[in-house]
Design a protein around this motif. Structure first.
Motif, PDB file in Angstrom:
ATOM      1  N   GLY A  87     -46.912  43.101 -33.756  1.00  0.00           N
ATOM      2  CA  GLY A  87     -45.708  43.909 -33.861  1.00  0.00           C
ATOM      3  C   GLY A  87     -44.685  43.599 -32.795  1.00  0.00           C
ATOM      4  O   GLY A  87     -43.483  43.619 -33.046  1.00  0.00           O
ATOM      5  N   ALA A  90     -42.710  40.634 -33.783  1.00  0.00           N
ATOM      6  CA  ALA A  90     -41.810  40.980 -34.882  1.00  0.00           C
ATOM      7  C   ALA A  90     -40.615  41.768 -34.370  1.00  0.00           C
ATOM      8  O   ALA A  90     -39.466  41.497 -34.743  1.00  0.00           O
ATOM      9  CB  ALA A  90     -42.560  41.803 -35.923  1.00  0.00           C
ATOM     10  N   ALA A  91     -40.889  42.729 -33.490  1.00  0.00           N
ATOM     11  CA  ALA A  91     -39.804  43.536 -32.956  1.00  0.00           C
ATOM     12  C   ALA A  91     -38.831  42.671 -32.161  1.00  0.00           C
ATOM     13  O   ALA A  91     -37.614  42.833 -32.238  1.00  0.00           O
ATOM     14  CB  ALA A  91     -40.372  44.638 -32.067  1.00  0.00           C
ATOM     15  N   ALA A  93     -38.261  39.461 -32.631  1.00  0.00           N
ATOM     16  CA  ALA A  93     -37.481  38.648 -33.572  1.00  0.00           C
ATOM     17  C   ALA A  93     -36.383  39.469 -34.213  1.00  0.00           C
ATOM     18  O   ALA A  93     -35.233  39.025 -34.328  1.00  0.00           O
ATOM     19  CB  ALA A  93     -38.409  38.091 -34.649  1.00  0.00           C
ATOM     20  N   LEU A  94     -36.708  40.691 -34.596  1.00  0.00           N
ATOM     21  CA  LEU A  94     -35.710  41.552 -35.227  1.00  0.00           C
ATOM     22  C   LEU A  94     -34.615  41.938 -34.241  1.00  0.00           C
ATOM     23  O   LEU A  94     -33.444  42.011 -34.596  1.00  0.00           O
ATOM     24  CB  LEU A  94     -36.380  42.800 -35.788  1.00  0.00           C
ATOM     25  CG  LEU A  94     -37.164  42.551 -37.076  1.00  0.00           C
ATOM     26  CD1 LEU A  94     -38.041  43.741 -37.391  1.00  0.00           C
ATOM     27  CD2 LEU A  94     -36.223  42.271 -38.223  1.00  0.00           C
ATOM     28  N   ALA A  95     -35.021  42.171 -33.001  1.00  0.00           N
ATOM     29  CA  ALA A  95     -34.020  42.513 -31.995  1.00  0.00           C
ATOM     30  C   ALA A  95     -33.046  41.359 -31.811  1.00  0.00           C
ATOM     31  O   ALA A  95     -31.841  41.556 -31.677  1.00  0.00           O
ATOM     32  CB  ALA A  95     -34.709  42.848 -30.671  1.00  0.00           C
ATOM     33  N   ILE A  97     -32.252  39.120 -34.062  1.00  0.00           N
ATOM     34  CA  ILE A  97     -31.385  39.092 -35.248  1.00  0.00           C
ATOM     35  C   ILE A  97     -30.344  40.196 -35.133  1.00  0.00           C
ATOM     36  O   ILE A  97     -29.151  39.977 -35.344  1.00  0.00           O
ATOM     37  CB  ILE A  97     -32.201  39.265 -36.537  1.00  0.00           C
ATOM     38  CG1 ILE A  97     -33.090  38.041 -36.757  1.00  0.00           C
ATOM     39  CG2 ILE A  97     -31.300  39.485 -37.736  1.00  0.00           C
ATOM     40  CD1 ILE A  97     -34.082  38.196 -37.884  1.00  0.00           C
ATOM     41  N   GLY A  98     -30.806  41.384 -34.742  1.00  0.00           N
ATOM     42  CA  GLY A  98     -29.889  42.514 -34.638  1.00  0.00           C
ATOM     43  C   GLY A  98     -28.799  42.268 -33.611  1.00  0.00           C
ATOM     44  O   GLY A  98     -27.634  42.549 -33.843  1.00  0.00           O
ATOM     45  N   LEU A 100     -27.743  39.355 -32.659  1.00  0.00           N
ATOM     46  CA  LEU A 100     -26.864  38.311 -33.182  1.00  0.00           C
ATOM     47  C   LEU A 100     -25.847  38.908 -34.149  1.00  0.00           C
ATOM     48  O   LEU A 100     -24.656  38.605 -34.105  1.00  0.00           O
ATOM     49  CB  LEU A 100     -27.707  37.253 -33.892  1.00  0.00           C
ATOM     50  CG  LEU A 100     -27.029  35.932 -34.224  1.00  0.00           C
ATOM     51  CD1 LEU A 100     -26.627  35.224 -32.942  1.00  0.00           C
ATOM     52  CD2 LEU A 100     -27.959  35.046 -35.022  1.00  0.00           C
TER      53      LEU A 100
ATOM     54  N   MET B   1     -26.070  47.318 -35.007  1.00  0.00           N
ATOM     55  CA  MET B   1     -27.400  47.629 -35.563  1.00  0.00           C
ATOM     56  C   MET B   1     -28.451  47.103 -34.599  1.00  0.00           C
ATOM     57  O   MET B   1     -28.603  45.900 -34.442  1.00  0.00           O
ATOM     58  CB  MET B   1     -27.566  46.933 -36.921  1.00  0.00           C
ATOM     59  CG  MET B   1     -28.923  47.170 -37.518  1.00  0.00           C
ATOM     60  SD  MET B   1     -29.076  46.430 -39.164  1.00  0.00           S
ATOM     61  CE  MET B   1     -29.074  44.696 -38.740  1.00  0.00           C
ATOM     62  N   ALA B   4     -34.458  46.993 -33.078  1.00  0.00           N
ATOM     63  CA  ALA B   4     -35.626  47.183 -32.233  1.00  0.00           C
ATOM     64  C   ALA B   4     -35.810  48.625 -31.804  1.00  0.00           C
ATOM     65  O   ALA B   4     -36.890  49.028 -31.406  1.00  0.00           O
ATOM     66  CB  ALA B   4     -35.518  46.288 -31.004  1.00  0.00           C
ATOM     67  N   LEU B   8     -40.017  49.872 -37.430  1.00  0.00           N
ATOM     68  CA  LEU B   8     -39.850  48.674 -38.238  1.00  0.00           C
ATOM     69  C   LEU B   8     -39.729  49.063 -39.709  1.00  0.00           C
ATOM     70  O   LEU B   8     -40.519  49.867 -40.201  1.00  0.00           O
ATOM     71  CB  LEU B   8     -41.040  47.734 -38.044  1.00  0.00           C
ATOM     72  CG  LEU B   8     -41.154  47.130 -36.644  1.00  0.00           C
ATOM     73  CD1 LEU B   8     -42.451  46.338 -36.531  1.00  0.00           C
ATOM     74  CD2 LEU B   8     -39.973  46.250 -36.343  1.00  0.00           C
ATOM     75  N   ILE B  12     -45.597  44.726 -40.940  1.00  0.00           N
ATOM     76  CA  ILE B  12     -45.511  43.705 -39.905  1.00  0.00           C
ATOM     77  C   ILE B  12     -45.457  42.297 -40.481  1.00  0.00           C
ATOM     78  O   ILE B  12     -44.654  41.473 -40.056  1.00  0.00           O
ATOM     79  CB  ILE B  12     -46.738  43.806 -38.965  1.00  0.00           C
ATOM     80  CG1 ILE B  12     -46.665  45.118 -38.197  1.00  0.00           C
ATOM     81  CG2 ILE B  12     -46.803  42.632 -38.009  1.00  0.00           C
ATOM     82  CD1 ILE B  12     -45.455  45.259 -37.336  1.00  0.00           C
TER      83      ILE B  12
END
Lengths: 257, 191
Positions: A87, A90-91, A93-95, A97-98, A100, B1, B4, B8, B12
């Protein structure tokens, strides 16, 4: 192929689409020089192909991007992959993207070009097309679906070694991203993307060489030099004095011209 | 946005599988939308079509092989969604006939000597001509001439033989020339 034996429209189309062997192409060209009717067919089909290829097409509406992100945010899971407890990754990676996404809405093109350079320098942006061969990289950009021809030049004469590239996204538009290193290992990043000079923010200085305008920008320690090249914008980003980056940009532009 | 800062939104494994999705796929938004508009003829349908395409691509991104042709993959999905959702729902009759296209092409060609020096069609002329093409021909012209796909890539996308792509492209180009430089073509009998 004599001018009395017409090659057939199918062969003319094959020539237009680069699907003839050299021997056949030479014979066809010889025929076209002698036969006005086949030449007219070739011109007509080429005119249609060129008209379609150069059409920009309908612009995507401004709300589509946010609608896409909303759609993806609420996407239901549909995967058969085995669950793994990563997790944190993943978090992260998402952060990224967010962040960016957040930045791309506030920053201008030069900000983004400088940020991409920094991300690549720091290892946050990787090259997915690994090759030191300029022609090979051009071919791989084409195979990856880049919507315009990317001119990747061998800058060995300027002591820069090509290290590879990636099909990239810059402010929502596709970009050919490729990188070089100097003898000390310092990076130089080039990006080519659809755009026009009037989309750039005010430049630190403007220079002209052989009719090509070069726009010099600075973002912290990063110099970004941008110029139009064959219907797209080209930009070099590197740390160092603007004059040195400008010299590299001029070298690339002159060899591409 | 700031994603984080909240829970999520997906399991996962979906998050991990999709970590390269944005940079791989979103650069093609404009190309997909342009094709979607030219297929559906309705901007609102085109937006929905593109969203559905990205949604399906997102779900299947774990199976996408890095380094393969993302653009061709996305257009294959777009075509599949279009066929299954939009074309079945409201297929319109062809506006013009493809019959006798060779004869009409020759007449138009011979009426425009020195074409190479003539001007390109306007955007409005081109869009109108494209909209008039019967859909199978329009699709091939969009994939090969507008988006630059090879015959083989277009054939994979449309699930037809390469020879079909070649012949449709040939007729599409001839018909477009007729539409753009040959005056009004005869309307189809069934429309």
């Amino acid at each position: 192929m004599s001018d009395s034996v017409h090659p057939g429209d199918e062969k003319i189309q094959a020539a237009l689409d680069g699907r003839l062997e050299t021997r056949e192409l030479v014979a066809l060209e010889e025929h076209l020089r002698a036969c006005a009717k086949c030449r007219a067919t070739h011109e007509a089909l080429a005119w249609v192909k060129l008209s379609l290829r150069s059409s920009r097409g309908p612009e995507a509406p401004g709300h589509l991007d946010s609608a896409l992100r909303r759609t993806l945010e609420t996407a239901p899971a549909a995967t058969g992959r085995r669950r793994v407890f990563i997790g944190l990754a993943a978090a992260t990676a998402l952060a990224a993207i967010g962040t960016l996404v957040h930045r791309s809405r506030r920053r201008d093109l030069v900000d983004l070009l400088a940020a991409d350079f920094t991300a690549y320098r720091d290892g946050a942006l990787s090259l997915t097309l690994r090759t030191g061969d300029a022609q090979e990289l051009e071919r791989r950009f084409r195979d990856a679906g880049l919507g315009f021809p990317a001119r990747v030049l061998d800058l060995a004469m300027m002591e820069r070694t090509l290290t590879g590239g990636r099909l990239h996204s810059l402010a929502g538009r596709e970009s050919a991203f490729f990188a070089y290193r100097d003898p000390q290992g310092r990076p130089l990043v080039c990006q080519m993307f659809r755009g026009a000079p009037d989309e750039l923010p005010a430049a630190l200085s403007r220079h002209e060489r052989s009719g090509i305008p070069f726009f010099v920008h600075r973002r912290g320690a990063v110099t970004v030099v941008a110029w139009p090249e064959a219907g797209v914008l080209c930009a070099l980003a590197a740390e160092g004095e603007p004059e040195a980056v400008l010299a590299l940009a001029v070298a690339k532009a002159m060899r591409a011209a | 946005m700031n994603v984080a800062l909240r829970a999520l939104p997906w399991p996962i494994e979906v998050c991990v599988a999709a970590s390269g999705f944005e940079e791989t796929c979103l650069p093609f938004t404009r190309a997909l939308y342009g094709t979607a508009v030219r297929l559906t003829q309705r901007p609102e349908d085109a937006s929905d079509l593109v969203q559905e395409t990205f949604l399906r691509a997102y779900r299947g991104f774990a199976r996408f092989r890095e380094g393969s042709n993302a653009k061709a993959w996305l257009f294959t999905i777009l075509h599949s969604v279009f066929v299954n959702r939009y074309r079945k729902a409201r297929r319109e009759p062809d506006r013009i006939s493809i019959d006798d296209v060779d004869e009409r092409f020759l007449a138009a060609r011979d009426g425009h000597p020195g074409l190479a020096a003539s001007s390109a069609p306007t955007a409005a002329e081109l869009e109108s001509a494209l909209a008039s093409l019967p859909e199978p021909y329009r699709l091939v012209a969009l994939l090969v001439d507008v988006e630059g796909f090879s015959y083989e890539e277009a054939a994979d996308c449309l699930v037809v033989p390469v020879g079909t792509v070649r012949s449709r492209l040939f007729r599409a180009r001839k018909l477009l020339f007729v539409l753009l430089r040959g005056g009004a073509p005869p309307a189809t009998g069934n429309g």
